[in-house]
Design a protein around this motif. Sequence first.
Motif, short mmCIF file in Angstrom:
data_model
loop_
_atom_site.label_atom_id
_atom_site.label_comp_id
_atom_site.label_asym_id
_atom_site.label_seq_id
_atom_site.Cartn_x
_atom_site.Cartn_y
_atom_site.Cartn_z
N GLU A 23 0.84 -1.21 0.00
CA GLU A 23 0.00 0.00 0.00
C GLU A 23 0.87 1.25 0.00
O GLU A 23 0.61 2.20 -0.75
CB GLU A 23 -0.92 0.01 1.22
N LEU A 24 1.88 1.25 0.85
CA LEU A 24 2.77 2.41 0.94
C LEU A 24 3.53 2.63 -0.36
O LEU A 24 3.70 3.77 -0.81
CB LEU A 24 3.74 2.24 2.11
N TYR A 25 3.97 1.53 -0.97
CA TYR A 25 4.68 1.64 -2.23
C TYR A 25 3.81 2.36 -3.27
O TYR A 25 4.27 3.26 -3.98
CB TYR A 25 5.09 0.26 -2.73
N THR A 26 2.56 1.97 -3.35
CA THR A 26 1.64 2.61 -4.29
C THR A 26 1.44 4.08 -3.95
O THR A 26 1.48 4.94 -4.83
CB THR A 26 0.28 1.86 -4.30
N LEU A 27 1.23 4.38 -2.68
CA LEU A 27 1.05 5.77 -2.26
C LEU A 27 2.29 6.62 -2.58
O LEU A 27 2.16 7.77 -3.01
CB LEU A 27 0.75 5.84 -0.76
N ILE A 28 3.45 6.05 -2.39
CA ILE A 28 4.70 6.78 -2.67
C ILE A 28 4.87 7.00 -4.16
O ILE A 28 5.12 8.13 -4.61
CB ILE A 28 5.90 6.02 -2.08
N THR A 29 4.75 5.95 -4.94
CA THR A 29 5.01 6.07 -6.38
C THR A 29 3.95 6.88 -7.11
O THR A 29 4.24 7.42 -8.18
CB THR A 29 5.16 4.69 -7.04
N GLU A 30 2.76 6.99 -6.55
CA GLU A 30 1.72 7.80 -7.18
C GLU A 30 1.73 9.25 -6.68
O GLU A 30 0.99 10.08 -7.20
CB GLU A 30 0.35 7.17 -6.94
N ASN A 31 2.57 9.55 -5.72
CA ASN A 31 2.67 10.92 -5.21
C ASN A 31 3.25 11.82 -6.30
O ASN A 31 4.27 11.48 -6.92
CB ASN A 31 3.57 10.93 -3.97
N PRO A 32 2.64 12.98 -6.56
CA PRO A 32 3.12 13.86 -7.62
C PRO A 32 4.58 14.31 -7.45
O PRO A 32 5.31 14.38 -8.44
CB PRO A 32 2.18 15.07 -7.54
N ALA A 33 5.01 14.58 -6.24
CA ALA A 33 6.40 15.01 -6.02
C ALA A 33 7.37 13.88 -6.35
O ALA A 33 8.43 14.11 -6.94
CB ALA A 33 6.59 15.49 -4.59
N PHE A 34 7.02 12.66 -6.00
CA PHE A 34 7.86 11.51 -6.30
C PHE A 34 7.91 11.28 -7.81
O PHE A 34 8.98 11.07 -8.38
CB PHE A 34 7.30 10.27 -5.59
N ALA A 35 6.75 11.34 -8.45
CA ALA A 35 6.68 11.11 -9.90
C ALA A 35 7.47 12.18 -10.66
O ALA A 35 8.19 11.86 -11.61
CB ALA A 35 5.22 11.09 -10.36
N GLU A 36 7.37 13.42 -10.23
CA GLU A 36 8.09 14.50 -10.90
C GLU A 36 9.59 14.34 -10.72
O GLU A 36 10.36 14.54 -11.66
CB GLU A 36 7.64 15.86 -10.36
N LEU A 37 10.02 13.97 -9.53
CA LEU A 37 11.45 13.75 -9.30
C LEU A 37 11.96 12.64 -10.21
O LEU A 37 13.02 12.78 -10.83
CB LEU A 37 11.72 13.41 -7.83
N ASN A 38 11.24 11.56 -10.34
CA ASN A 38 11.65 10.47 -11.23
C ASN A 38 11.70 10.92 -12.68
O ASN A 38 12.64 10.58 -13.41
CB ASN A 38 10.72 9.27 -11.09
N ARG A 39 10.71 11.71 -13.09
CA ARG A 39 10.65 12.19 -14.48
C ARG A 39 11.86 13.06 -14.81
O ARG A 39 12.56 12.82 -15.79
CB ARG A 39 9.37 12.95 -14.73
N VAL A 40 12.14 14.03 -13.96
CA VAL A 40 13.26 14.93 -14.26
C VAL A 40 14.60 14.22 -14.08
O VAL A 40 15.56 14.55 -14.77
CB VAL A 40 13.19 16.26 -13.48
N GLN A 41 14.66 13.24 -13.17
CA GLN A 41 15.91 12.49 -13.02
C GLN A 41 16.21 11.71 -14.29
O GLN A 41 17.37 11.63 -14.70
CB GLN A 41 15.81 11.53 -11.83
N GLU A 42 15.19 11.17 -14.94
CA GLU A 42 15.39 10.48 -16.21
C GLU A 42 15.92 11.43 -17.28
O GLU A 42 16.80 11.07 -18.06
CB GLU A 42 14.09 9.83 -16.68
#
Length: 128
Positions: free
Chosen positions: A73-92
């Motif tokens: 559950e936590l994994y899903t909440l973390i990976t769907e968080n906008p700040a987490f997703a944006e960090l991953n996107r710009v890191q790529e």
Amino acid sequence: MEIFELAAELGRKLKDDPRLIALEAAKAAYEKDPQLQKYLLEYDVQQKAMQREVAKPERDLNFIEVIQKRIDELYTLITENPAFAELNRVQEEVNELMNSVNQTIMTQITGEEPSGCTHNCSTCGGCH
């Protein structure tokens, strides 16, 4: 110019690149998101609890199942968080930039052009 002076100059130029500026902003947003930090902390605690339980000679399989469900559950909440997703996107994007820079350097060292065109000129050391 010495090699390390050139590397320092390159580093300064890269620091001004919009992708690296976006990465710094995304990192700041990630670190300042209280809900995300709460999820990350609990995720870490749950992972440690899981490790302790699994290491026991007599494991409580029901407890392990409960912990695993919460971790999922936590994994899903973390990976769907906008700040987490944006960090991953710009890191790529930054990773692609750094790969392109490294490929350009290697092309200059070896004299060999990269194999295979990606048809994305931002990732290219030059073919035309």
